[in-house]
Design a protein around this motif. Structure first.
Motif, PDB file in Angstrom:
ATOM      1  N   LEU A 203      27.275  -2.176 -29.943  1.00  0.00           N
ATOM      2  CA  LEU A 203      26.240  -2.665 -29.045  1.00  0.00           C
ATOM      3  C   LEU A 203      25.749  -1.462 -28.250  1.00  0.00           C
ATOM      4  O   LEU A 203      26.519  -0.819 -27.550  1.00  0.00           O
ATOM      5  CB  LEU A 203      26.843  -3.727 -28.126  1.00  0.00           C
ATOM      6  N   THR A 204      24.464  -1.128 -28.390  1.00  0.00           N
ATOM      7  CA  THR A 204      23.943   0.074 -27.732  1.00  0.00           C
ATOM      8  C   THR A 204      23.092  -0.240 -26.508  1.00  0.00           C
ATOM      9  O   THR A 204      22.912   0.634 -25.659  1.00  0.00           O
ATOM     10  CB  THR A 204      23.123   0.934 -28.715  1.00  0.00           C
ATOM     11  N   GLU A 205      22.572  -1.449 -26.423  1.00  0.00           N
ATOM     12  CA  GLU A 205      21.796  -1.878 -25.255  1.00  0.00           C
ATOM     13  C   GLU A 205      22.117  -3.333 -24.986  1.00  0.00           C
ATOM     14  O   GLU A 205      22.320  -4.120 -25.913  1.00  0.00           O
ATOM     15  CB  GLU A 205      20.295  -1.710 -25.492  1.00  0.00           C
ATOM     16  N   PHE A 206      22.139  -3.681 -23.693  1.00  0.00           N
ATOM     17  CA  PHE A 206      22.455  -5.055 -23.319  1.00  0.00           C
ATOM     18  C   PHE A 206      21.984  -5.296 -21.888  1.00  0.00           C
ATOM     19  O   PHE A 206      22.267  -4.501 -21.000  1.00  0.00           O
ATOM     20  CB  PHE A 206      23.971  -5.296 -23.405  1.00  0.00           C
TER      21      PHE A 206
ATOM     22  N   ALA B 219      18.088  -9.107 -23.367  1.00  0.00           N
ATOM     23  CA  ALA B 219      17.881  -8.319 -24.582  1.00  0.00           C
ATOM     24  C   ALA B 219      19.193  -7.668 -25.008  1.00  0.00           C
ATOM     25  O   ALA B 219      20.092  -7.458 -24.196  1.00  0.00           O
ATOM     26  CB  ALA B 219      16.818  -7.251 -24.356  1.00  0.00           C
ATOM     27  N   ALA B 220      19.293  -7.369 -26.291  1.00  0.00           N
ATOM     28  CA  ALA B 220      20.462  -6.683 -26.823  1.00  0.00           C
ATOM     29  C   ALA B 220      20.061  -5.917 -28.072  1.00  0.00           C
ATOM     30  O   ALA B 220      19.181  -6.349 -28.825  1.00  0.00           O
ATOM     31  CB  ALA B 220      21.580  -7.672 -27.150  1.00  0.00           C
TER      32      ALA B 220
ATOM     33  N   ASP C  91      27.969  -7.483 -18.425  1.00  0.00           N
ATOM     34  CA  ASP C  91      27.297  -6.191 -18.401  1.00  0.00           C
ATOM     35  C   ASP C  91      27.568  -5.522 -19.749  1.00  0.00           C
ATOM     36  O   ASP C  91      28.256  -6.090 -20.614  1.00  0.00           O
ATOM     37  CB  ASP C  91      27.752  -5.337 -17.216  1.00  0.00           C
ATOM     38  N   LEU C  92      27.020  -4.332 -19.952  1.00  0.00           N
ATOM     39  CA  LEU C  92      27.158  -3.658 -21.244  1.00  0.00           C
ATOM     40  C   LEU C  92      28.620  -3.440 -21.614  1.00  0.00           C
ATOM     41  O   LEU C  92      29.023  -3.681 -22.751  1.00  0.00           O
ATOM     42  CB  LEU C  92      26.387  -2.329 -21.243  1.00  0.00           C
TER      43      LEU C  92
END
Length: 140
Positions: free
Chosen positions: A30-33, A37-38, A9-10
């Motif tokens: 890391l701002t989205e995961f 997608a990342a 998870d993020l």
């Protein structure tokens, strides 16, 4: 014993990124995961420039490589490594933030093909594409 791959998870993905000394040096985040997608971001500082004042190509390649790998990890699980990638530099990178957005194009059980767009964000929040990358990531 389960044969399902471990799920990231993020929060866990951020911990993995933070465990990389080179990522710490670049102050990447890391701002989205998730969902194949990342998004990886880093603030552009003078020490990341090359001699003409643009973001060094090695910094762009780092961002592409890590974004590709994290996107694959979101699809394949945490035990992945980049097996290869190519990057096309579209324009010199100048701005305040570098953003690498990667998304899985296709994934099987053992490998994924991923594409990443790298943009620079200026002081007003406008984005300009500076590089495009594509790679293959394998489970290990």
């Amino acid at each position: 014993m389960s044969t399902e791959p471990a799920v990231l998870d993020l929060e866990l993905a951020r911990k993995a990124l933070e465990s990389q000394p080179f990522s710490q040096l670049l102050q990447a985040r890391l701002t989205e995961f998730g969902d194949g997608a990342a998004t990886l971001e880093l603030d552009i500082r003078p020490e990341l420039h090359q001699q003409n004042g643009f973001v060094h190509g090695g910094v762009l390649a780092y961002a592409a490589d890590n974004a590709l790998t994290f996107a694959a990890g979101a699809a394949l699980g945490p035990s992945v490594l980049t097996s290869g990638f190519s990057i096309q530099y579209v324009r010199p990178a100048q701005g305040v933030t570098l953003v690498a957005r990667a998304e899985v194009v296709t994934a099987g059980r053992r490998q994924a093909v991923i594409r990443a767009d790298l943009v620079v964000v200026d002081e007003e929040g406008a984005e300009k594409l500076c590089a495009v990358a594509q790679g293959t990531v394998l489970t290990v």
